[in-house]
Design an enzyme around this catalytic site. Sequence first.
Site, PDB file in Angstrom:
ATOM      1  CD  GLU A 289      -3.612  -0.169   2.347  1.00 55.13           C
ATOM      2  OE1 GLU A 289      -4.709  -0.562   1.500  1.00 55.13           O
ATOM      3  OE2 GLU A 289      -2.840   0.566   2.493  1.00 55.13           O
ATOM      4  CG  HIS A 311       7.702 -28.854   2.142  1.00 50.08           C
ATOM      5  ND1 HIS A 311       8.375 -29.872   1.210  1.00 50.08           N
ATOM      6  CD2 HIS A 311       8.862 -28.584   2.685  1.00 50.08           C
ATOM      7  CE1 HIS A 311       9.751 -30.237   2.696  1.00 50.08           C
ATOM      8  NE2 HIS A 311       9.617 -29.954   3.148  1.00 50.08           N
ATOM      9  CE  LYS A 423     -11.330   1.994   2.223  1.00 42.55           C
ATOM     10  NZ  LYS A 423     -10.616   3.228   3.106  1.00 42.55           N
TER      11      LYS A 423
HETATM   12  O1  PA5 Z   1      -3.199   1.709   6.185  1.00 41.70           O
HETATM   13  C1  PA5 Z   1      -4.329   2.362   5.867  1.00 41.70           C
HETATM   14  O2  PA5 Z   1      -4.480   2.987   6.251  1.00 41.70           O
HETATM   15  C2  PA5 Z   1      -5.743   1.420   5.659  1.00 41.70           C
HETATM   16  O3  PA5 Z   1      -4.944  -0.142   5.433  1.00 41.70           O
HETATM   17  C3  PA5 Z   1      -6.360   1.374   6.866  1.00 41.70           C
HETATM   18  O4  PA5 Z   1      -5.355   0.272   7.667  1.00 41.70           O
HETATM   19  C4  PA5 Z   1      -7.161   0.240   6.305  1.00 41.70           C
HETATM   20  O5  PA5 Z   1      -8.127   0.975   5.223  1.00 41.70           O
HETATM   21  C5  PA5 Z   1      -8.595   0.269   7.363  1.00 41.70           C
HETATM   22  O6  PA5 Z   1      -9.192   1.994   7.575  1.00 41.70           O
HETATM   23  P1  PA5 Z   1      -9.586   2.528   8.230  1.00 41.70           P
HETATM   24  O7  PA5 Z   1      -8.628   2.094   9.794  1.00 41.70           O
HETATM   25  O8  PA5 Z   1      -9.912   3.930   8.610  1.00 41.70           O
HETATM   26  O9  PA5 Z   1     -10.774   1.468   8.946  1.00 41.70           O
END
Ligand code: PA5
Length: 443
Positions: A289, A311, A423
Site C-alpha cells: 500500500e 514445500h 470503496k
Molecule cells: O493503511 C491504511 O491506512 C489502510 O490499510 C487502513 O488501515 C484500512 O483501510 C482500514 O482503515 P480504517 O482504520 O480507517 O478503518
Amino acid sequence: MLKLDSTLLKFNLPEVISGREGQLKGVLQDLEKRASDPNDWLGWLTLHNDQKTFSEIQNYADSVIESKKFENLIVLGIGGSALGPQALLQALHSPLWNELSSEKRNNALKVYFVDNVDPDWTHNLLTELNLEKSLFCVITKSGGTAETISAFLWALDNLKKKLGDNWKDNLVLITDPEKGTLRAFANKENIKSFSVPANVGGRFSVFSAVGLLPLALTGIKIEKFRLGLVKAYKDMLESKNNLNSNIAINLACALIYADQKLGKKINPLMPYSSHLGRISDWYVQLVAESLGKTPQIGITPIKAVGATDQHSQLQLFAEGPLDKIIFFLKVAEFKHEFKIPETIIEGFSDLAGETLNRLIEAQQKGTAQALAQKNVPSLTLELERINEENLAYLLFTFQLMTAIAGSLYGIDAFNQPGVELSKKYTYAFLGKKGYEEYLKDLK
Ligand code: PA5
C-alpha cells in the site's frame, strides 16, 4: 536485537549506500523534522514519547482483566487496523492461547478478529460466542470503513438487545481523536475510547492503541514495546554519521537497487518461524500500500514462511523468473530447545537426536545458499529472540525502510488513493446515495 547479513545479495550494498550518501542523510533529516508535525504522517516515529498513553492503555487493560467480567476480546477492524495486532499476538502467544483455561491465561482475554465481510464466517463467530462475556474493540482510524462498521452495527444491535442499558460496558472504540462518525458517536454516547493520533496512518499504527490495546488485554506488558521503540529511534538518529549501521537504510537501498538496476520487483519476506508468520502479512500490506503508486513504481511483496513454504513456493523462487529479492528473517535463540528423540528406525537415523532448533537454522541457511547458486539475491535479518522489545525494533525498522524507500522513489508512501476508489465503487454497486456518478462510469 536485530542483525543483518547481506553477503548473499550478489551486489555490494555498502557501495550502493555510499553512492546515495548525501540523499540518504537528507532523507533522515527530513523524517526527523516531519515527525513532530501534527499535519504530516510521520507521528509513528515518536509514539514512544507518549508514555502517558502507554500507561493509560495498560491501566485500562489491567482493570478489565482484574474485573474478570470478560472472557473474549472481539476485535473489529481491517487492514492497518487489524494486521499489526494479529502479527504481534501470533508472535507472542501460544498457538493454543484461545483454548487455555482462564486460570492459565491469568484471566486475560481470548482474542478473535472480524476482518472480513464473509457472511458465514461472521455469523458463525458472532452468534456462537457468549455476548455477555465479550468485549468488542472497534478499530477504525477513519471511523467509517464499511467492513468494520457493518460488524460494529451487529454488535451494537445485539448488545442492546442482550444487555439493555448496560450495552456500553462491552464496547471500546479506537479511532481518530477528532474526525469521523465513530468519534462523534463515542463522544455523544460517552463510550470508552482511545485515539489513533491524527498524524499516524493505518499501516503505521501498530504501536498506537491499535496494536497496544488488544495486546494488553491479552496480558502482554506493553511498556516493553515502548523500550524497543526508544532504542530503534535512537539508533536511527545516531546512524546519520554511519549510514551502513542503519538496517532500514540497507533494506530500502537493497529493494530499490534490485528494482531499478536489476529489474527485481518481487520481494518475498520469509520468516523461519511460525510465530512470525503473520508479520509477513503485516509487511505485505505495509510495502504494497505504501510503495505501489504508479505503473512504474512498486515492489510486489509476498508472504512466505520457512520451512513450510520450502514445500510450496521455493521451486518458483529457485528456478522461476529471476525477478525476486528475498528477505529471510530468522530467530537466533528460540525460547525452547525441541529435541528429536533417538530411534531404532534405521532410515530415520539422520534426524534422531537432533533438535528442531538446529534443523530450522540449517534449513534457512541451506535455502539461502541454494538460491544464491541460482543467482537469486537474498539477505537475512536475524532477530535475537522473539520478545516485545525486539518485535518493536523489527516492525519499526520495516516502517522506516518503507518511509525511506518512498522518499528515494519520490512518492507519497502514506496515502492509498487506489484503495479509496474501490470503496467508492463498492457503495455505487450497493446503490447508495451520493455515489451515482461512479455507477454512471460503470454503465
Ligand atoms: O493503511 C491504511 O491506512 C489502510 O490499510 C487502513 O488501515 C484500512 O483501510 C482500514 O482503515 P480504517 O482504520 O480507517 O478503518
